[in-house]
Design an enzyme around this catalytic site. Structure first.
Site, PDB file in Angstrom:
ATOM      1  N   ASP A  24       0.824  -1.209   0.000  1.00  0.00           N
ATOM      2  CA  ASP A  24       0.000   0.000   0.000  1.00  0.00           C
ATOM      3  C   ASP A  24       0.863   1.266   0.000  1.00  0.00           C
ATOM      4  O   ASP A  24       1.985   1.255   0.506  1.00  0.00           O
ATOM      5  CB  ASP A  24      -0.917  -0.023   1.239  1.00  0.00           C
ATOM      6  CG  ASP A  24      -2.086   0.932   1.103  1.00  0.00           C
ATOM      7  OD1 ASP A  24      -2.355   1.411  -0.019  1.00  0.00           O
ATOM      8  OD2 ASP A  24      -2.736   1.208   2.127  1.00  0.00           O
ATOM      9  N   HIS A  41       2.451   3.274  -8.981  1.00  0.00           N
ATOM     10  CA  HIS A  41       2.239   1.839  -9.229  1.00  0.00           C
ATOM     11  C   HIS A  41       3.426   1.260  -9.997  1.00  0.00           C
ATOM     12  O   HIS A  41       3.867   0.148  -9.729  1.00  0.00           O
ATOM     13  CB  HIS A  41       0.946   1.608 -10.020  1.00  0.00           C
ATOM     14  CG  HIS A  41      -0.304   2.029  -9.291  1.00  0.00           C
ATOM     15  ND1 HIS A  41      -0.511   1.737  -7.967  1.00  0.00           N
ATOM     16  CD2 HIS A  41      -1.400   2.722  -9.689  1.00  0.00           C
ATOM     17  CE1 HIS A  41      -1.690   2.222  -7.587  1.00  0.00           C
ATOM     18  NE2 HIS A  41      -2.241   2.844  -8.618  1.00  0.00           N
ATOM     19  N   LEU A 135      10.624 -20.538  -4.016  1.00  0.00           N
ATOM     20  CA  LEU A 135       9.563 -19.729  -3.415  1.00  0.00           C
ATOM     21  C   LEU A 135       8.240 -19.873  -4.177  1.00  0.00           C
ATOM     22  O   LEU A 135       8.223 -19.831  -5.410  1.00  0.00           O
ATOM     23  CB  LEU A 135       9.996 -18.252  -3.448  1.00  0.00           C
ATOM     24  CG  LEU A 135       8.954 -17.230  -3.004  1.00  0.00           C
ATOM     25  CD1 LEU A 135       8.816 -17.211  -1.489  1.00  0.00           C
ATOM     26  CD2 LEU A 135       9.320 -15.835  -3.511  1.00  0.00           C
TER      27      LEU A 135
END
Ligand code: IPE
Ligand code: IPE
Ligand code: MG
Length: 255
Positions: A24, A41, A135
């Site tokens: 955020d 972004h 991962l």
């Protein structure tokens, strides 16, 4: 991958198995620089790359990133469409790198609302990386925690309707097994950037016992060091799961 900023190696058994991250603050980061929100972004993608590689280097098993919530459709149409374009271009650019690093890529959410191009890119990326053993990078896109529980309940209701199960046979495990995270461990550590102290409908069931870590850093400023700080903080928590005993604590080992 080369050893970077920190010389600390964290014992694998102490690591959070599953980290969930609410990325955020992109808009505020851009605003501080007098730029449009999309600039934030785009800068967020660099933070994402650093964080994913950091998590892989550390040996974290699962990293779930909140990229787009089911509520984010409420944003201005222009921002939503620019975000969608960004997702498509990032998938195109980053997937090979992820694959090279042994990352298994997965997207969770209601994908039906995305364009067919985006849906195809997602499927291709999942297929390419499905046998990787490093991962697990789980991207939450058009995801909401309440929706996830709702769709699990709906699947269970269908099993009851068809006579496959009886209502009194349903357990908490049935709910866990029908969530979009069915095969993943519960969230141990949930991180949110940008100083907001709320969960915003992210992984409500899975994070029941997660340690919650809030940092004032805006997402585009987050990096491998930020992730390490959060993990080191996590290791110092005393997790009780309702019990009364103290745990033995755990330490970082210097390489
Ligand atoms: C997070 O940054 C990115 C997404 C929700 C897609 P924001 O866009 O929410 O940035 P702020 O919170 O307005 O600063
Ligand atoms: C949560 O951030 C969703 C994502 C990071 C994708 P928001 O910025 O949308 O959350 P609220 O609206 O501040 O709760
Ligand atoms: Mg926000």
């Amino acid at each position: 991958m080369n050893a970077q900023s920190s010389h600390l190696t964290i014992e694998p058994r102490l690591l959070p198995k599953h980290i969930a991250l609410i990325m955020d603050g992109n808009g505020r980061w851009a605003k501080e620089r007098g730029k449009a929100r999309i600039f934030g972004h785009k800068a967020g993608v660099d933070a994402l790359r650093k964080t994913v590689l950091g998590a892989a280097r550390m040996g974290v098993q699962v990293l779930t990133l909140f990229a787009f919530s089911s509520e984010n459709w409420r944003r201005p149409e222009k921002e939503v469409s620019l975000l969608m374009e960004l997702f498509v271009s990032v998938l195109g650019r980053e997937v090979k790198r992820l694959h090279k690093n042994g990352v298994k890529f997965n997207v969770m959410g209601d994908l039906t609302r995305f364009s067919s191009t985006l849906q195809e890119k997602i499927s291709a990326a999942q297929l390419l990386t499905e046998n990787n053993t490093g991962l697990i990078l789980n991207i939450a896109a058009n995801y909401g925690g309440q929706w996830d529980i709702f769709q699990a309940v709906q699947k269970i209701a269908r099993q009851i309707e068809s006579g496959e199960k009886r209502a009194d046979e349903i357990t908490e495990m049935d709910i866990s097994d029908n969530l979009l995270t069915a095969n993943l461990p519960d969230v141990d550590l949930m991180i949110r950037t940008s100083g907001e102290c709320r969960i915003s409908n992210f992984m409500l069931w899975q994070a029941a016992y997660a340690e919650l870590y809030f940092t004032d850093q805006f997402w585009p400023d987050f990096d491998e060091d930020s992730l390490r700080k959060a993990v080191e903080w996590f290791i110092r928590r005393e997790r009780r799961f309702g019990d009364a005993k103290e745990n033995t604590g755990s330490m970082l080992e210097i390489k």
